[in-house]
Design a protein around this motif. Structure first.
Motif, PDB file in Angstrom:
ATOM      1  N   ARG A   1       0.841  -1.188   0.000  1.00 43.24           N
ATOM      2  CA  ARG A   1       0.000   0.000   0.000  1.00 43.24           C
ATOM      3  C   ARG A   1       0.881   1.244   0.000  1.00 43.24           C
ATOM      4  O   ARG A   1       2.020   1.213   0.467  1.00 43.24           O
ATOM      5  N   THR A   2       0.347   2.341  -0.513  1.00 47.45           N
ATOM      6  CA  THR A   2       1.069   3.602  -0.454  1.00 47.45           C
ATOM      7  C   THR A   2       1.037   4.132   0.974  1.00 47.45           C
ATOM      8  O   THR A   2       0.249   3.676   1.813  1.00 47.45           O
ATOM      9  N   GLU A   3       1.866   5.112   1.229  1.00 46.12           N
ATOM     10  CA  GLU A   3       1.941   5.693   2.569  1.00 46.12           C
ATOM     11  C   GLU A   3       0.588   6.243   3.014  1.00 46.12           C
ATOM     12  O   GLU A   3       0.198   6.116   4.179  1.00 46.12           O
ATOM     13  N   ALA A   4      -0.144   6.847   2.097  1.00 45.97           N
ATOM     14  CA  ALA A   4      -1.432   7.451   2.441  1.00 45.97           C
ATOM     15  C   ALA A   4      -2.466   6.412   2.864  1.00 45.97           C
ATOM     16  O   ALA A   4      -3.402   6.732   3.602  1.00 45.97           O
ATOM     17  N   ASN A   5      -2.278   5.162   2.423  1.00 50.32           N
ATOM     18  CA  ASN A   5      -3.252   4.112   2.731  1.00 50.32           C
ATOM     19  C   ASN A   5      -2.712   3.068   3.705  1.00 50.32           C
ATOM     20  O   ASN A   5      -3.280   1.985   3.840  1.00 50.32           O
ATOM     21  N   ARG A   6      -1.652   3.412   4.401  1.00 49.39           N
ATOM     22  CA  ARG A   6      -0.977   2.451   5.269  1.00 49.39           C
ATOM     23  C   ARG A   6      -1.849   2.051   6.464  1.00 49.39           C
ATOM     24  O   ARG A   6      -2.515   2.886   7.063  1.00 49.39           O
ATOM     25  N   LYS A   7      -1.788   0.744   6.816  1.00 46.59           N
ATOM     26  CA  LYS A   7      -2.513   0.226   7.969  1.00 46.59           C
ATOM     27  C   LYS A   7      -1.568  -0.402   8.994  1.00 46.59           C
ATOM     28  O   LYS A   7      -1.670  -0.160  10.183  1.00 46.59           O
ATOM     29  N   GLY A   8      -0.647  -1.255   8.543  1.00 45.36           N
ATOM     30  CA  GLY A   8       0.293  -1.890   9.457  1.00 45.36           C
ATOM     31  C   GLY A   8      -0.377  -2.864  10.402  1.00 45.36           C
ATOM     32  O   GLY A   8      -1.460  -3.397  10.130  1.00 45.36           O
TER      33      GLY A   8
END
Length: 252
Positions: A80-87
């Motif tokens: 995912r891109t940084e803007a859509n990060r969940k972790g």
């Protein structure tokens, strides 16, 4: 005239041999730096055959996305891109805590990939990066274009994340998908970060300079950052596939 040409030819040959010798010496010095300890001093945290000792951060089991494929510890996840990060699937080697050590490992990431190795990790109601120093692992060459954002040097591969920047003149940046070799040496007197056989940075932990960087930077509102002097080794889930092998540690 023929005599002069002969002298010039000999001079060029001698200079060439001297240059080759210098390059050979430099290469040998790097090789010596990486092999100056006996193999029996190292403990493998991951040797390609088992995930014993590994589990999720603040959890009991290893997240199912972390698997062994062809002898490689693989984080099989959707990028995912940084803007859509969940972790949320960080892992630790929980079999033992370490204080002073030399850690070596090999790793690779995809285009736009991002992760980190963290040490002195303690579990609690906080995220690993809030308390634990991090060796940054990133696709320096492709991350900005994919995420449409600009990186600072303290965010790039080899950095002591948000604290100390790598020496770019010593940095060998490999494209995404290629294997890198990293090392961290930690003692109370000095910490070193290495990448692909080159030392990128060193600093003194808990020194006046260290405290100043902490109080004026990203961790100014994270009072526990860097305060633990022993803990687990961990790897970060930054919503990016990650491949790891030959993770080994030598106690100092």
């Amino acid at each position: 005239m023929k005599k002069i040409c002969t002298i010039l030819s000999i001079s060029v040959l001698l200079f060439s041999c001297k240059t080759e010798k210098k390059n050979e010496t430099s290469t040998n010095e790097v090789a010596q730096e990486e092999t100056n300890t006996s193999e029996d001093e190292w403990v493998y945290l991951f040797d390609g055959t088992t995930t014993d000792g590994w589990r999720s951060y603040n959890g009991e089991d290893l997240p199912p996305q972390w698997v062994i494929e062809d002898g490689v510890l693989t984080f099989d996840t959707e990028k995912r891109t940084e803007a859509n990060r969940k972790g949320g699937n960080d892992i630790i080697y929980a079999a033992e805590e370490f204080d002073n050590f030399e850690l070596a490992w090999e790793w690779k990431i995809p285009e736009g990939g991002n992760s980190g190795m963290l040490y002195h990790v303690k579990e609690g109601n906080w995220g690993m990066p809030e308390i634990s120093p991090e060796y940054q692992m990133l696709d320096d060459l492709g991350w900005e274009a994919i995420n449409n954002a600009k990186l600072e040097e303290w965010q790039k591969t080899g950095a002591d994340y948000a604290m100390h920047v790598p020496d770019v003149s010593q940095k060998i940046t490999k494209p995404a998908g290629e294997w890198n070799t990293s090392r961290v040496i930690f003692t109370p007197e000095k910490v070193e970060h290495w990448l692909n056989g080159k030392k990128l940075l060193s600093f003194v932990p808990w020194s006046e300079d260290w405290e100043k960087r902490k109080s004026e930077g990203k961790w100014k509102d994270s009072p526990k950052y860097g305060t633990f002097k022993s803990g687990y080794i961990g790897f970060q889930d930054h919503d990016s596939p990650l491949w790891l092998k030959n993770i080994k540690l030598r106690k100092l």
